[in-house]
Design a protein around this motif. Structure first.
Motif, mmCIF file in Angstrom:
data_model
loop_
_atom_site.group_PDB
_atom_site.id
_atom_site.type_symbol
_atom_site.label_atom_id
_atom_site.label_comp_id
_atom_site.label_asym_id
_atom_site.label_seq_id
_atom_site.Cartn_x
_atom_site.Cartn_y
_atom_site.Cartn_z
ATOM 1 N N LEU A 35 0.831 -1.202 0.000
ATOM 2 C CA LEU A 35 0.000 0.000 0.000
ATOM 3 C C LEU A 35 0.867 1.254 0.000
ATOM 4 C CD1 LEU A 35 -2.737 1.431 0.232
ATOM 5 C CD2 LEU A 35 -2.571 1.129 2.711
ATOM 6 N N ARG A 36 1.892 1.269 0.836
ATOM 7 C CA ARG A 36 2.788 2.422 0.887
ATOM 8 C C ARG A 36 3.504 2.617 -0.435
ATOM 9 N NH1 ARG A 36 6.318 0.724 5.156
ATOM 10 N NH2 ARG A 36 7.745 2.173 4.172
ATOM 11 N N PHE A 37 3.888 1.512 -1.079
ATOM 12 C CA PHE A 37 4.545 1.609 -2.385
ATOM 13 C C PHE A 37 3.631 2.299 -3.390
ATOM 14 C CE2 PHE A 37 5.021 -0.217 -6.624
ATOM 15 C CZ PHE A 37 6.322 0.173 -6.912
ATOM 16 N N TRP A 38 2.370 1.861 -3.457
ATOM 17 C CA TRP A 38 1.450 2.448 -4.426
ATOM 18 C C TRP A 38 1.072 3.886 -4.059
ATOM 19 C CZ3 TRP A 38 1.413 0.904 -9.044
ATOM 20 C CH2 TRP A 38 1.690 -0.423 -9.341
ATOM 21 N N LEU A 39 1.019 4.205 -2.789
ATOM 22 C CA LEU A 39 0.788 5.598 -2.398
ATOM 23 C C LEU A 39 1.947 6.480 -2.841
ATOM 24 C CD1 LEU A 39 -0.707 5.113 1.172
ATOM 25 C CD2 LEU A 39 -1.907 5.986 -0.843
ATOM 26 N N MET A 44 4.247 10.435 -6.686
ATOM 27 C CA MET A 44 5.248 10.848 -7.678
ATOM 28 C C MET A 44 4.600 11.212 -9.012
ATOM 29 S SD MET A 44 8.096 11.018 -6.222
ATOM 30 C CE MET A 44 9.102 11.266 -7.656
ATOM 31 N N VAL A 45 3.638 10.410 -9.455
ATOM 32 C CA VAL A 45 2.940 10.727 -10.709
ATOM 33 C C VAL A 45 2.204 12.056 -10.571
ATOM 34 C CG1 VAL A 45 1.059 9.983 -12.232
ATOM 35 C CG2 VAL A 45 2.773 8.330 -11.459
ATOM 36 N N GLY A 46 1.545 12.268 -9.443
ATOM 37 C CA GLY A 46 0.836 13.527 -9.216
ATOM 38 C C GLY A 46 1.777 14.718 -9.163
ATOM 39 N N ALA A 47 2.929 14.544 -8.517
ATOM 40 C CA ALA A 47 3.895 15.644 -8.429
ATOM 41 C C ALA A 47 4.445 16.001 -9.809
ATOM 42 C CB ALA A 47 5.032 15.255 -7.483
ATOM 43 N N ILE A 48 4.764 14.997 -10.602
ATOM 44 C CA ILE A 48 5.277 15.264 -11.950
ATOM 45 C C ILE A 48 4.194 15.910 -12.803
ATOM 46 C CG2 ILE A 48 6.090 14.151 -14.065
ATOM 47 C CD1 ILE A 48 7.525 12.109 -12.194
ATOM 48 N N LEU A 66 -1.024 19.355 -7.025
ATOM 49 C CA LEU A 66 0.061 19.136 -6.063
ATOM 50 C C LEU A 66 -0.467 18.917 -4.650
ATOM 51 C CD1 LEU A 66 2.622 21.750 -7.409
ATOM 52 C CD2 LEU A 66 2.834 19.264 -7.492
ATOM 53 N N ILE A 67 -1.503 19.629 -4.278
ATOM 54 C CA ILE A 67 -2.090 19.434 -2.946
ATOM 55 C C ILE A 67 -2.700 18.038 -2.823
ATOM 56 C CG2 ILE A 67 -3.998 20.163 -1.446
ATOM 57 C CD1 ILE A 67 -3.376 23.057 -2.388
ATOM 58 N N ILE A 68 -3.384 17.579 -3.860
ATOM 59 C CA ILE A 68 -3.969 16.236 -3.830
ATOM 60 C C ILE A 68 -2.875 15.178 -3.759
ATOM 61 C CG2 ILE A 68 -5.270 14.561 -5.206
ATOM 62 C CD1 ILE A 68 -6.965 16.990 -6.175
ATOM 63 N N SER A 69 -1.787 15.374 -4.503
ATOM 64 C CA SER A 69 -0.704 14.386 -4.448
ATOM 65 C C SER A 69 -0.018 14.406 -3.081
ATOM 66 C CB SER A 69 0.305 14.617 -5.576
ATOM 67 O OG SER A 69 0.987 15.829 -5.400
ATOM 68 N N LEU A 70 0.034 15.558 -2.430
ATOM 69 C CA LEU A 70 0.611 15.623 -1.082
ATOM 70 C C LEU A 70 -0.229 14.865 -0.065
ATOM 71 C CD1 LEU A 70 1.972 19.257 -0.729
ATOM 72 C CD2 LEU A 70 3.240 17.132 -0.584
ATOM 73 N N VAL A 71 -1.532 14.822 -0.269
ATOM 74 C CA VAL A 71 -2.391 14.055 0.626
ATOM 75 C C VAL A 71 -1.981 12.586 0.602
ATOM 76 C CG1 VAL A 71 -4.760 13.238 0.981
ATOM 77 C CG2 VAL A 71 -4.333 15.649 0.500
ATOM 78 N N PHE A 72 -1.707 12.053 -0.597
ATOM 79 C CA PHE A 72 -1.252 10.658 -0.702
ATOM 80 C C PHE A 72 0.076 10.458 0.015
ATOM 81 C CE2 PHE A 72 -4.221 10.801 -4.261
ATOM 82 C CZ PHE A 72 -4.925 9.628 -4.055
ATOM 83 N N LYS A 73 0.971 11.420 -0.092
ATOM 84 C CA LYS A 73 2.266 11.301 0.576
ATOM 85 C C LYS A 73 2.106 11.341 2.097
ATOM 86 C CE LYS A 73 6.605 10.803 0.835
ATOM 87 N NZ LYS A 73 7.174 9.491 0.542
ATOM 88 N N PHE A 74 1.245 12.201 2.593
ATOM 89 C CA PHE A 74 1.022 12.274 4.042
ATOM 90 C C PHE A 74 0.392 10.994 4.585
ATOM 91 C CE2 PHE A 74 1.241 17.037 3.656
ATOM 92 C CZ PHE A 74 2.381 17.156 4.430
ATOM 93 N N VAL A 75 -0.510 10.392 3.817
ATOM 94 C CA VAL A 75 -1.097 9.117 4.241
ATOM 95 C C VAL A 75 0.007 8.072 4.341
ATOM 96 C CG1 VAL A 75 -2.643 7.243 3.559
ATOM 97 C CG2 VAL A 75 -3.393 9.617 3.345
#
Length: 84
Positions: A35-39, A44-48, A66-75
């Protein structure tokens, strides 16, 4: 004399310590590893994508991406820190 005893004790302690090389693979036996790998992949895809949109189109839309992709990183970060 006292310094020699301290040095000898330090050398013995260092010899008994298991050696770990910095390039040794990270051992993660967590239940949430996949799960962490896919998050992280989604982040990374969202940031790019956000950077591409930022430099080629709308700055406003890029901020939301970028804000939405950061949510995935924080999770992912919370899963890693709390070892869930």
């Amino acid at each position: 004399m006292e310094q020699e005893i301290i040095d000898k004790n330090v050398e013995e302690a260092m010899a008994n310590r298991p050696k770990r090389h910095n390039l040794e693979p990270f051992r993660d036996s967590s239940r949430t590893r996949k799960l962490r790998f896919w998050l992280n992949v989604i982040f990374m895809v969202g940031a790019i994508a956000g950077l591409i949109v930022y430099f080629n189109a709308s700055h406003e839309v890029a901020k939301y991406i970028l804000i939405i992709s950061l949510v995935f990183k924080f999770v992912e970060l919370f899963l890693r820190i709390f070892k869930i």
